[in-house]
Motif scaffolding. Structure first.
Motif, PDB file in Angstrom:
ATOM      1  N   SER A  67     -22.631 -16.650 -20.184  1.00  0.00           N
ATOM      2  CA  SER A  67     -22.637 -15.529 -20.590  1.00  0.00           C
ATOM      3  C   SER A  67     -22.905 -14.613 -19.720  1.00  0.00           C
ATOM      4  O   SER A  67     -24.114 -14.346 -18.733  1.00  0.00           O
ATOM      5  CB  SER A  67     -22.862 -14.404 -22.055  1.00  0.00           C
ATOM      6  OG  SER A  67     -24.007 -13.423 -21.705  1.00  0.00           O
ATOM      7  N   GLN A  68     -21.836 -12.635 -18.584  1.00  0.00           N
ATOM      8  CA  GLN A  68     -22.065 -11.916 -18.302  1.00  0.00           C
ATOM      9  C   GLN A  68     -22.909 -11.225 -18.515  1.00  0.00           C
ATOM     10  O   GLN A  68     -24.170 -10.186 -18.234  1.00  0.00           O
ATOM     11  CB  GLN A  68     -21.022 -11.524 -17.640  1.00  0.00           C
ATOM     12  CG  GLN A  68     -20.032 -12.167 -16.936  1.00  0.00           C
ATOM     13  CD  GLN A  68     -21.574 -13.275 -15.437  1.00  0.00           C
ATOM     14  OE1 GLN A  68     -21.845 -12.243 -14.827  1.00  0.00           O
ATOM     15  NE2 GLN A  68     -19.682 -14.167 -14.963  1.00  0.00           N
ATOM     16  N   GLU A  69     -22.345 -10.285 -20.006  1.00  0.00           N
ATOM     17  CA  GLU A  69     -23.351  -9.536 -20.802  1.00  0.00           C
ATOM     18  C   GLU A  69     -23.203 -10.356 -22.046  1.00  0.00           C
ATOM     19  O   GLU A  69     -22.281 -10.714 -22.370  1.00  0.00           O
ATOM     20  CB  GLU A  69     -22.656  -8.354 -20.541  1.00  0.00           C
ATOM     21  CG  GLU A  69     -21.412  -7.818 -21.012  1.00  0.00           C
ATOM     22  CD  GLU A  69     -21.456  -6.245 -20.468  1.00  0.00           C
ATOM     23  OE1 GLU A  69     -22.218  -5.480 -19.690  1.00  0.00           O
ATOM     24  OE2 GLU A  69     -20.543  -5.795 -21.127  1.00  0.00           O
ATOM     25  N   SER A  70     -24.283  -9.355 -23.130  1.00  0.00           N
ATOM     26  CA  SER A  70     -23.733  -9.968 -24.169  1.00  0.00           C
ATOM     27  C   SER A  70     -22.528  -8.852 -24.979  1.00  0.00           C
ATOM     28  O   SER A  70     -21.522  -7.991 -24.721  1.00  0.00           O
ATOM     29  CB  SER A  70     -24.787  -9.504 -25.295  1.00  0.00           C
ATOM     30  OG  SER A  70     -25.770  -8.661 -25.230  1.00  0.00           O
ATOM     31  N   GLU A  71     -22.065  -9.578 -25.490  1.00  0.00           N
ATOM     32  CA  GLU A  71     -20.776  -8.264 -26.940  1.00  0.00           C
ATOM     33  C   GLU A  71     -21.190  -8.806 -27.932  1.00  0.00           C
ATOM     34  O   GLU A  71     -20.656  -9.017 -29.122  1.00  0.00           O
ATOM     35  CB  GLU A  71     -19.422  -9.554 -26.284  1.00  0.00           C
ATOM     36  CG  GLU A  71     -19.250  -9.482 -25.029  1.00  0.00           C
ATOM     37  CD  GLU A  71     -17.977  -8.263 -24.659  1.00  0.00           C
ATOM     38  OE1 GLU A  71     -18.197  -7.844 -25.437  1.00  0.00           O
ATOM     39  OE2 GLU A  71     -18.318  -7.973 -23.299  1.00  0.00           O
ATOM     40  N   GLY A  72     -21.987  -8.073 -28.517  1.00  0.00           N
ATOM     41  CA  GLY A  72     -22.547  -8.070 -30.068  1.00  0.00           C
ATOM     42  C   GLY A  72     -22.759  -7.447 -30.538  1.00  0.00           C
ATOM     43  O   GLY A  72     -22.760  -6.092 -30.258  1.00  0.00           O
ATOM     44  N   VAL A  73     -24.595  -7.162 -31.362  1.00  0.00           N
ATOM     45  CA  VAL A  73     -24.762  -6.010 -31.860  1.00  0.00           C
ATOM     46  C   VAL A  73     -24.457  -5.047 -31.376  1.00  0.00           C
ATOM     47  O   VAL A  73     -24.518  -3.710 -31.454  1.00  0.00           O
ATOM     48  CB  VAL A  73     -25.667  -6.507 -32.757  1.00  0.00           C
ATOM     49  CG1 VAL A  73     -27.029  -6.690 -31.883  1.00  0.00           C
ATOM     50  CG2 VAL A  73     -26.219  -5.317 -33.214  1.00  0.00           C
TER      51      VAL A  73
END
Lengths: 669, 669
Positions: free
Chosen positions: B574-580
Motif C-alpha cells: 500500500s502507498q498509504e493506509s485507507e483505514g481507521v
C-alpha cells in the motif's frame, strides 16, 4: 558463634536473648517491646562471606549478627531504639529517640486501642445515641493518625467506627460506617477529641443521630442473597514426582536459581543473594515501602495516608496461609517470628509460601517448511506473601522463570476503606469517590509501592542507565526516514529519573567490566518499569512531604548500610520523609559502584462499585530481565512441552451434525 | 436457507459454492483464488437476530449470508474482488480492482515464490559463488516487499536468503543470512533485481563471496551443545469432572459468559456477540491489524514492514495446535477452513483452542478480628490462537474471568528477523540493532497491534470517554491540599485521543441510558490501555503513511459495515493506509451511538541477545473491566477456594535441626 546464616530471619532464641539483654540493662524499669528483629547485616562483611559460599571457597569470618529493638520505657513513656550484637550477646547502643518520633503500630497495640475505644464512656455515649436495633453492635478500625500539624508530638489514633449489622465472623462492617470517630492518645490512653465525620459533599458534619438500618453489602458466602455458582468444576494441579525446587532452611534452589528467602516484621518477604547458574544477579530485592494517600479533601479524611511497610509492617500483617486456598500444587511454607510486648517470641506460621506454576508458553517456533515445532512452557517459581492491612489485602509475589526473568507481581484486593455518605437521594455523588452502597462511599486513593533493587550483576559494582528509542535524524544516513536507534543516558550520580512511554524508556543495570562476547556491550539486566501516575497531593501538603519517594518513579543511590526504607525509618505521623530522596540528594558517584535502584510505581485507584464489598484483584507488575547477560536465550535447555509430560485431555466432540463431507475430512484436506 | 448462524465461519460447502458461482460467471477463464471467506454480516440485520436469541423471542429473518472472494484472472492477470450471496447462491458483484492494488499473500503463493527463487538461474549463480561446504544448502523467506516508490504497481517479492548449515527440520537458518536477496515479480515471475545486502554499519554491500562457515546459533534440542535440564518435574492439570465450559458448535458458555468463537482467514480468532449473565457486553472483539516496521535505515531493509493481518492473515498462519503442548488441562479445539488456489476447501485443523486456567487469587479478605478468610481463586477461560509468520510467532488469547473481566493478551515469541552483519571484529555494532551471533544482527523493530472493540454495553448505542485523575485546585475546598478528583472528556465525534500515564487516563465505554442504581452514573466498561510508544518512522515516510493507525493509541469511529481493518482492506505494498484514520476523519457524532473503539498498542522491540535463537515471550496485555456495569463485585458468588476442591500437596519438612523450642511451638505461639 551462631549457626545461623547472615540472612536468616530472627529466631525465637534471639528474641528471648534481646529481651533478656535489654531488661538487664534497664533494671527494674518496665519495658514494652514494639519490635525485636534482625538488623540487616553489614554488607561489606556479608559480601566476602556469600562470595566464598558461591565459589565454594573456605568461608571467612561470619558477619556480625545484629538485632534491632524498638521499645518504650513504661515509667517515662520514652521511645527507644537499641542495636544488639547477638554474637557477643551485648548491647551496641540503646538510645532514647527524640520526642515526636513515633514507632510503628504493633499487633498488640492495635488490639489495645480497639478495646480502649469500645470501652470509653464517650464512645459508648455516642453508640447509645445510635439506638442500634437488637443484634447490631459496634466495632472500630484504629487508623494510623497521619499528619496535619507540624507541632503534634503525641502518639495518636483515629478510630473509625462501624456498625456490625449481622453477627457473623465475616460481616462486612465497611458497608456501615458510623459518623463519629474518636481520637485517642496511644500513650496516655486519653480521648483527645471526638470527630464527627462529614457525610455530604461538603465538609459539614452533624451530631450523632439514631442509626437508620440499611441493606448491607456482604461478601461472605453465607450472607449472600443469591446462591453460589454450581458450574465451576475442580482444577487440580498434580506434581506426582514432587516439586522441581529444593529447599534447605531458607535456601531455595530451582532451575539454576538460588536465593535465600528472608523475612522480617517490616518488609515481610525479602529475596537475598540471588544467583542464576551460580552467577550473581541481585544482592537483595524487597518492597521497601508503600503509601496509600486518600484523595478525599474533607477533614478528618485528609489525614488518611497509610505507610503499610513503615507504619505497621508487611511481616506483621502477613497472612498465615492455608493449604489449598492460596496456591495450587505442591506448596512449601516458611514461618516467621515476631516479639510480643513482653519480648516473647510469637510464631508466625506459614507467612510465605513457595510453589511452582505454569504460565503458558515461554517460547515457540514452528519451521513452516518442515512443520517441526519447538514448544517450551513457562514454568515459574512463586514466592508469595499475602498481607491484611485492616480492610485491604496485598498479594506480593516474586516470580522466577527459566529464562532468568524476575517479576515482582502485586495484587491489590480486600475491602475498600469507606466513609459514611448521604447518598440516599438519587444523584448525590462526590467527584473524589464512588458510591458503593446505601449510605457508603469509597474515596479515591493511590497505592504507591517502592521496589528496592540492590543489584549484583556479575559483581557488586554496577551502573544504572536508561535507554530511549528515538528516530534517526532525517539526513543522508536515513534516506527512507524509517531508521531509529537507541540513546543511552547514564545515571552517573545519585538522583532520580522519569519513565517515558513516548520514548519507550527502559532502565538497565550493567556491569561495565564484563563485556558480552556476542553483543560487544556490557552485560546487563533491564527493569521493565510500570509507568504510573505519581502522587497527586500538592507539593505543599504533608501527604507529599512525607512520601517523597512517590514523587519520582526512579531513584538511584549509593549503597549505605541502614538505608533500606524509601520513606525513612519512622513513617508513623512523620512530618516529612527521611528516605531515598535524602540519600539521592548526596549526589554521590554511582557509576560502576555499589548502586541501589528504587522504582516507585502503583495504582491510582478510583473505586469501581465492582470493587465492593471485596475487590477483584488489580494486578501490577514489574520485571527484571537479562539483557545481554547471557549470550543466547537461557531457557533453550528446557525440555520440549509434550503430551507425555503434560497429560492434557481432549474435549470429547459431540456427534457431528454438520461436519464436512467425508472427502474433505480425508486426503490433502 | 442455511442452517448456519450469521457468525459461523465459512464451511467447505460454501467455499465450493463460491468457486462454482465464480467459475460460471467467468466461463472459460482460468481463475486463481486468493481468498474465499465469509463477509462480515450486515450489522443492522444481525442485531435484531441475536437480540431475539438473547431474549428467547421468535427469531426474525436470518441475516443475509455473504461470502467474499479475492481472485486473479489468469488470462489478464487482473485482480478481482467478488461479493456473493450464499442464500440466493448469486454474485452480488465481481469487480476488477485498480492496478497497483495488491491482495494479501496466500499460503500457496509463498511456497510458489520460494520455489521460483530457488530454481532461478541468477539465484543459483549466486549460490554457486558461496561455494557452500558439503551438506549445506540454501533456503529463502519470501518477504512482503513493502513500499518505497509511489509509482510501483508490480506485485513484488523480496526473497531473503539463508544458509541451511545443518540438515535438520529445525535448523535455525536465521542464524546464517546470506548477503544477496533477489526481488521477483509475483505475477510475471521475472527476476526484477538482485539486491546485495549491506553487511557493515554503512549501507555499502559487496558482490557475493565464498561462504565462511560460522558457528550457528540453534534452538532445536537435538542441536544444542549442552544437555537439557533434567530437574523439571511434571506439572499436570487434572479436571476430573471435566471442564466448566459448554460448547455447542461455535457457541461457548462459561461462568455466565456466552459468546461465539469466530474464525476467518484474515483475523483468525474473533469473539462475537459477547454477553455476561445474558446482558450484552461486546458485539465483536478482534485484533484488526498489526504492523511490524523495522528501524534499520539501510536499503533494502527500510522496506521491511509487515502487516501480519492484512498482508497474510492470522487465520492462514494459525498453528494447528497439538494436545499437551500449547495448553494444559482439558482442551477443546476449533477448526477452520480456507480455500486453495483452485477454490477447494482446505481444513485448518485445531487453529483455535479453548481451555480453563487458574490465575491465582481473584479476591481475598481476612477479617483480622475473627480470623475468618474469604478466598476466591481466579479461574479463567482462554481462547487462544498461535500464528507463525515466517520467523515470528504471536500467541493471542482472549481471557475471560468470573469478575466479568476480558483480557486480550499477546505474547511475541519465535525467531528474530536477522540480517547479515560483519561483526567478527570485536566491537563492531550498529545503533539500530543487536549482534546476536557471529555474522548476524537483529535490527530494532516495533510490533504495533490494533485491538478493535465494537461495544454493546447493555445495548448498541454507547459513548466513549476518558477519565483523568487530577489534583483539586488549592482553594478553600481543598484546605489540606490532598484532594483529587476525576475529570471526564467525552469523545463526542469520531477522532483520536492519547493515553496519559501522568494523568492516569482511563478510557470508558458507557451506556448513557442506563444509570447504575448505586453509583448514580451510567453503566460502563473501562479499557485499561497498554500505553506504548507509537510509530518511530517519520511522518514523511511510507512506513508511517501506510500505518496511520499506529500513530495514535486511541481511535473512535462510527460503526459502518466493512470497516474492520485498521490499516484498510489492502495493505500489501500500500502507498498509504485507507483505514481507521479515514473513518475517524469523518467527524461523525459518536455520542450515544453505534461507536467503535480502537486501541493501538505494542512493543518497541530492540532485540536482546537473549531473544535469539528463539525468543522468550514478551507479553503485552489490555483489559476490559466492568466499571459500574454491576452493582457490586460480580464474582461474589464464586465458591470459596478450599483444600477439598483444590487438593494441594504440603511440602514434606526435613527433620527439624534448629526448630523452635517445644514450648514455643505450642500455646499462644
Amino acid at each position: 558463634m551462631t549457626t545461623l546464616h547472615p540472612f536468616d530471619p530472627i529466631t525465637p532464641g534471639e528474641i528471648q536473648l534481646a529481651a533478656k539483654l535489654l531488661q538487664a540493662s534497664f533494671p527494674g524499669v518496665p519495658l514494652r517491646y514494639k519490635k525485636i528483629d534482625t538488623q540487616e547485616p553489614i554488607k561489606k562483611e556479608v559480601v566476602p562471606y556469600v562470595e566464598a559460599e558461591r565459589l565454594g571457597k573456605p568461608l571467612p569470618r561470619k558477619p556480625t549478627r545484629l538485632l534491632q529493638v524498638l521499645f518504650h520505657r513504661l515509667d517515662t513513656g520514652a521511645f527507644h531504639k537499641a542495636l544488639l550484637n547477638a554474637d557477643t550477646r551485648s548491647i551496641v547502643y540503646a538510645k532514647e529517640l527524640p520526642k515526636g518520633v513515633q514507632g510503628p503500630a504493633d499487633v498488640d497495640e492495635i488490639v489495645e486501642i480497639e478495646q480502649l475505644c469500645l470501652s470509653h464512656p464517650a464512645v459508648q455515649a455516642e453508640v447509645a445515641k445510635l439506638q442500634l436495633p437488637a443484634g447490631a453492635t459496634i466495632c472500630n478500625d484504629p487508623w494510623i493518625y497521619g499528619t496535619d500539624n507540624a507541632n503534634e508530638t503525641r502518639r495518636l489514633w483515629q478510630c473509625y467506627m462501624y456498625v456490625i449489622a449481622t453477627d457473623h465472623p465475616q460481616n462486612n462492617h465497611y458497608s456501615t460506617p458510623c459518623r463519629f470517630s474518636p481520637v485517642f492518645d496511644g500513650v496516655t490512653k486519653e480521648l483527645v477529641r471526638m470527630d464527627y465525620l462529614p457525610s455530604g459533599p461538603d465538609g459539614t458534619s452533624t451530631e450523632t443521630q439514631p442509626w437508620k438500618p440499611v441493606e448491607t453489602v456482604q461478601y461472605a458466602h453465607d450472607l449472600l442473597d443469591t446462591p453460589l455458582r454450581t458450574d465451576l468444576k475442580p482444577y487440580i494441579v498434580q506434581q506426582p514426582q514432587g516439586p522441581s525446587f529444593d529447599v534447605k532452611g531458607n535456601v531455595v534452589q530451582w532451575q539454576k536459581w538460588r536465593f535465600r528467602v528472608g523475612f522480617n516484621s517490616r518488609e515481610g518477604m525479602v529475596i537475598h543473594n540471588l544467583t542464576y547458574d551460580n552467577r550473581n544477579v541481585f544482592y537483595r530485592l524487597s518492597v521497601s515501602e508503600m503509601t496509600v494517600p486518600y484523595g478525599d479533601p474533607r477533614a478528618p479524611f485528609h489525614r488518611k495516608q497509610a505507610f503499610d511497610v513503615g507504619d505497621v509492617g508487611f511481616g506483621l500483617t502477613a497472612n498465615q496461609l492455608a493449604l489449598g486456598c492460596d496456591c495450587l500444587g505442591h506448596i512449601k511454607y516458611f514461618d516467621g517470628y515476631r516479639a510480643d510486648t513482653q519480648g516473647n517470641p510469637v510464631l508466625l506460621k506459614n507467612v510465605i509460601c513457595l510453589h511452582e506454576q505454569d504460565n503458558g508458553l515461554q517460547h515457540k517456533h514452528t519451521n513452516y517448511r518442515s512443520g517441526a515445532a519447538t514448544v517450551v512452557r513457562n514454568r515459574q517459581l512463586v514466592v508469595q506473601m499475602i498481607c491484611t492491612v485492616s480492610n485491604y489485602e496485598y498479594i506480593f509475589a516474586f516470580i522466577f522463570d527459566q529464562a532468568a526473568n524476575i517479576e515482582l507481581e502485586i495484587r491489590a484486593t480486600g475491602i475498600l476503606s469507606t466513609v459514611p455518605f448521604d447518598n440516599h437521594k438519587f444523584g448525590t455523588t462526590v467527584p473524589w469517590g464512588t458510591n458503593v452502597g446505601p449510605g457508603v462511599m469509597a474515596p479515591n486513593h493511590q497505592h504507591m509501592f517502592s521496589f528496592r533493587m540492590d543489584p549484583a550483576i556479575d559483581g557488586h559494582n554496577n551502573t544504572v542507565y536508561y535507554e530511549d528509542s528515538v528516530p534517526m535524524p532525517e539526513d543522508e544516513n536515513n534516506p527512507y526516514l524509517v531508521g531509529y536507534t537507541t540513546e543511552q543516558t547514564v545515571l552517573g550520580t545519585s538522583g532520580t529519573a522519569n519513565t517515558s512511554v513516548e520514548r519507550h524508556r527502559v532502565f538497565k543495570i550493567r556491569n561495565d567490566t564484563k563485556i558480552n562476547p556476542v553483543t560487544y556491550k556490557p552485560i546487563s539486566y533491564k527493569l521493565q518499569t510500570s509507568p504510573s501516575q505519581m502522587l497527586l497531593a500538592s507539593p505543599r501538603s504533608f501527604g507529599l512531604k512525607r512520601a517523597q519517594f512517590a514523587t519520582k518513579p526512579i531513584w538511584v543511590t549509593k549503597y549505605r548500610d541502614d538505608e533500606l526504607f524509601a520513606a525513612g525509618e519512622f513513617t508513623n505521623q512523620s512530618q516529612e520523609s527521611e528516605g531515598v530522596e535524602k540519600w539521592a540528594a548526596r549526589n554521590e558517584s554511582v557509576e560502576n559502584d555499589d548502586v541501589v535502584l528504587w522504582h516507585t510505581f502503583g495504582l491510582t485507584h478510583n473505586p469501581r462499585v465492582e470493587d465492593f464489598p471485596v475487590m477483584p484483584m488489580e494486578r501490577v507488575s514489574v520485571m527484571l530481565r537479562p539483557d545481554g547477560f547471557f549470550t543466547k536465550n537461557p531457557a533453550l535447555d528446557v525440555p520440549q512441552s509434550s503430551q507425555t509430560f503434560n497429560q492434557s485431555t481432549l474435549h470429547p466432540e459431540a456427534a457431528a451434525c454438520c461436519g464436512p463431507p467425508a472427502e474433505i475430512q480425508k486426503g490433502k484436506l
